[in-house]
Design an enzyme around this catalytic site. Structure first.
Site, PDB file in Angstrom:
ATOM      1  N   VAL A  44      52.022  32.475  44.010  1.00 41.28           N
ATOM      2  CA  VAL A  44      50.994  32.710  43.793  1.00 41.28           C
ATOM      3  C   VAL A  44      49.835  32.897  45.224  1.00 41.28           C
ATOM      4  CG1 VAL A  44      49.868  31.437  42.340  1.00 41.28           C
ATOM      5  CG2 VAL A  44      48.995  34.047  42.469  1.00 41.28           C
ATOM      6  N   ALA A  66      42.483  35.682  46.645  1.00 39.17           N
ATOM      7  CA  ALA A  66      42.559  34.996  45.564  1.00 39.17           C
ATOM      8  C   ALA A  66      43.346  36.315  44.864  1.00 39.17           C
ATOM      9  CB  ALA A  66      41.678  34.517  44.572  1.00 39.17           C
ATOM     10  N   ASP A  67      44.492  35.183  44.349  1.00 38.17           N
ATOM     11  CA  ASP A  67      45.603  36.034  43.700  1.00 38.17           C
ATOM     12  C   ASP A  67      46.021  36.124  42.536  1.00 38.17           C
ATOM     13  OD1 ASP A  67      47.896  38.985  43.591  1.00 38.17           O
ATOM     14  OD2 ASP A  67      49.227  36.987  43.054  1.00 38.17           O
ATOM     15  N   THR A  68      46.105  35.763  41.290  1.00 39.25           N
ATOM     16  CA  THR A  68      46.492  35.558  39.995  1.00 39.25           C
ATOM     17  C   THR A  68      47.278  36.133  39.311  1.00 39.25           C
ATOM     18  OG1 THR A  68      43.514  35.922  39.453  1.00 39.25           O
ATOM     19  CG2 THR A  68      45.074  35.441  37.726  1.00 39.25           C
ATOM     20  N   GLY A 103      46.156  31.643  43.042  1.00 38.37           N
ATOM     21  CA  GLY A 103      45.983  31.314  44.007  1.00 38.37           C
ATOM     22  C   GLY A 103      45.290  31.423  44.997  1.00 38.37           C
TER      23      GLY A 103
END
Length: 191
Positions: A44, A66-68, A103
């Site tokens: 992530v 961002a990445d979730t 992330g």
């Protein structure tokens, strides 16, 4: 210098606006596929970094990406691609602990900082009718793990340990610390 959010997520836009700093939105168009052989915590973060580096920008711009994902019993849950997948994800989360991992990458010139924030949650046992009603609301379809903690899924969460905003997709407390380090001049007037 311009602050750029490398995401089209309305929730991330809302959360970044809490800083009171004007910003532009430039959604990154990348392959977000994660390697199932690698730890989700690392993957992530890698995806967030790829997003940050993919958006067009000037040398002094400040980029936030961002990445979730949701992780339950070692299984990574991204956004559901169908109603059936959303029902399956929520059924998996019912009565169980899980983690939300975001992330996050901040880039400015030669400086890059990437981190992964983890929030632990526990959902109470859900009935099939509750799951179907929630999925039929349409709310789960654009969210990792098929739920939005700030919406109807607030009724499902018995326990949360960590950053609530991380569950929405942007760990604002830690992000603020990183922004203060990388771009202290833009953070002078914020709380």
């Amino acid at each position: 210098m311009q602050l750029i959010l490398a995401s089209g997520s309305p929730r991330r836009r809302e959360l970044l606006s809490l800083f009171g700093i004007p910003f532009a939105v430039r959604a990154a168009d990348i392959d977000e596929t994660m390697d199932p052989q690698k730890p989700p915590f690392d993957e992530v973060a890698r995806v967030s970094r790829c997003k940050a580096l993919a958006v067009p920008h000037e040398k002094d711009d400040l980029i936030v990406a961002a990445d979730t994902i949701v992780v339950c019993g070692g299984k990574v849950l991204g956004k559901p691609h169908s109603r059936e997948e959303a029902v399956a994800m929520l059924s998996l989360l019912s009565g169980r602990d899980h983690q939300v991992m975001t992330g996050c990458t901040v880039v400015r010139g030669e400086k890059t900082e990437t981190f992964t924030e983890v929030t632990d949650l526990h959902f109470r046992p859900l009935t099939e009718a509750e799951i179907i009603r929630y999925v039929d609301s349409g709310e789960p379809m654009d969210k990792a793990g098929a739920y939005g903690i700030q919406g109807g899924a607030a009724l499902f969460c018995e326990k949360i340990v960590g950053d609530y905003y991380n569950v929405m997709g942007l760990p604002v407390c830690r992000l603020g610390q990183v922004l203060r380090k990388i771009a202290p001049e833009i953070m002078e007037d914020t709380q």
